[in-house]
Write a protein that holds these residues in place. Structure first.
Motif, mmCIF file in Angstrom:
data_model
loop_
_atom_site.group_PDB
_atom_site.id
_atom_site.type_symbol
_atom_site.label_atom_id
_atom_site.label_comp_id
_atom_site.label_asym_id
_atom_site.label_seq_id
_atom_site.Cartn_x
_atom_site.Cartn_y
_atom_site.Cartn_z
ATOM 1 N N GLU A 16 0.824 -1.207 0.000
ATOM 2 C CA GLU A 16 0.000 0.000 0.000
ATOM 3 C C GLU A 16 0.862 1.261 0.000
ATOM 4 O O GLU A 16 0.496 2.270 -0.611
ATOM 5 C CB GLU A 16 -0.945 -0.029 1.198
ATOM 6 N N HIS A 17 2.012 1.198 0.662
ATOM 7 C CA HIS A 17 2.910 2.359 0.706
ATOM 8 C C HIS A 17 3.498 2.661 -0.675
ATOM 9 O O HIS A 17 3.596 3.836 -1.068
ATOM 10 C CB HIS A 17 4.031 2.093 1.711
ATOM 11 N N TRP A 18 3.873 1.610 -1.424
ATOM 12 C CA TRP A 18 4.568 1.798 -2.689
ATOM 13 C C TRP A 18 3.654 1.762 -3.898
ATOM 14 O O TRP A 18 4.071 2.150 -4.999
ATOM 15 C CB TRP A 18 5.657 0.727 -2.845
ATOM 16 N N ARG A 19 2.426 1.319 -3.724
ATOM 17 C CA ARG A 19 1.517 1.207 -4.863
ATOM 18 C C ARG A 19 1.334 2.574 -5.528
ATOM 19 O O ARG A 19 1.145 3.597 -4.857
ATOM 20 C CB ARG A 19 0.164 0.675 -4.391
ATOM 21 N N GLY A 20 1.401 2.587 -6.843
ATOM 22 C CA GLY A 20 1.339 3.841 -7.592
ATOM 23 C C GLY A 20 2.706 4.364 -7.956
ATOM 24 O O GLY A 20 2.857 5.090 -8.942
ATOM 25 N N ARG A 21 3.727 3.994 -7.167
ATOM 26 C CA ARG A 21 5.113 4.353 -7.486
ATOM 27 C C ARG A 21 5.898 3.153 -7.989
ATOM 28 O O ARG A 21 6.952 3.315 -8.601
ATOM 29 C CB ARG A 21 5.789 4.939 -6.246
#
Length: 300
Positions: free
Chosen positions: A138-143
């Motif tokens: 969830e922290h890295w999703r999208g990056r």
């Protein structure tokens, strides 16, 4: 090593392969570990965030992963026992597992900026460690890109309804999902695999790929494409690690710009090479290239 593009998060397992009339053999395993090993064998900078005990199984697995160039990110081993599984092979080389495993990955940050995260199997749905896995996603999703392989182990999942809820949460966090028809048959009894794949597309992924054993594999995408590939003829030694080799080759192919048809073809070839020899032993880049250039042949 180069900062890893691929970071795999999940369990390592020592597979104790048992067949009637033969001594036990121990192979490094665990679905996420196999994917990390397969990616590194194909030449991609790869790290594995995992847990290993300070024991012979842990040493065996660490040496195996590092031999391919995987950066092993394992926390303190005090009090941990490396997970293991007794793998029984039937007359056709198909594997059935009995697990001795726990997954308690603590919360933390990654030491590298990932380009892609891969999660799967026991570590993505088994608490207390699963919460740490999903927090990182969830922290890295999208990056970073995210892929997921449920690699269902019914004996460790408890009730089906809760298992489906946990799996679908992971599906919804992912860009690419790969599953087997056996995974889908346990999670959604009686439903057609392609119907389930399209249901999963509605949860968020761009691509869902499904392996069908001797019937090959197919993939569907959110923009309406569908691709399929037959299984490559092969004499089966065992099926241990075949799905993980498929996943690693699929991720490698997509990372290197292959279209969906080509990616499935490469993945099917990697799986065929893996089932032709004992244990989770995926191909390196040269072996896969040679297999793709060779004409398909019927096994004896």
């Amino acid at each position: 090593m180069t900062s890893p593009h691929f970071v795999v998060i999940g369990e390592c397992v020592a597979d104790v392969v048992r067949t009637d009339g033969a001594p036990d053999t121990v192979h490094p395993g665990g679905s996420p570990a196999n994917v990390a090993y397969g990616l590194a064998r194909l030449g991609l900078p790869t790290a594995l965030l995992t847990q290993l005990g300070d024991d012979p199984y842990g040493g065996l697995i660490r040496a195996h992963l590092e031999s391919a160039g995987v950066a092993v990110l394992a926390g303190p081993a005090e009090g941990l026992r490396t997970p293991s599984a007794v793998v029984r092979l039937d007359g056709e080389g198909r594997a059935r597992y009995t697990f001795d495993i726990g997954w308690t990955l603590p919360a933390g940050e990654l030491p590298h900026l990932p380009g892609h995260l891969h999660i799967g199997s026991i570590a993505a749905v088994t608490e207390p460690g699963a919460a740490s896995v999903l927090a990182l996603v969830e922290h890295w999703r999208g990056r970073a890109g995210v892929s997921y392989d449920p690699n269902v182990r019914p004996a460790l999942l408890g009730g089906r309804d809760e298992a489906v809820r946990r799996v679908e949460r992971c599906v919804g966090l992912s860009d690419l999902v790969k599953a087997s028809d056996e995974d889908l048959a346990w999670l959604y009894p009686g439903r057609d695999p392609e119907d389930v794949a399209r249901h999963w597309l509605g949860l968020g992924p761009a691509t869902v790929a499904v392996t069908l054993g001797p019937d090959g594999a197919f993939a569907v995408t959110a923009d309406g494409r569908r691709s399929e590939v037959p299984a490559r003829p092969v004499e089966v030694a065992d099926t241990v690690g075949a799905g993980d080799a498929f996943t690693a080759a699929l991720l490698h192919a997509r990372h290197t710009g292959a279209g969906l048809d080509e990616a499935l073809t490469r993945a099917a070839a990697a799986a065929a090479l893996t089932v032709s020899r004992p244990g989770a032993n995926p191909p390196d880049a040269a072996e896969l290239a040679a297999a793709l250039e060779a004409p398909a042949s019927t096994p004896n």
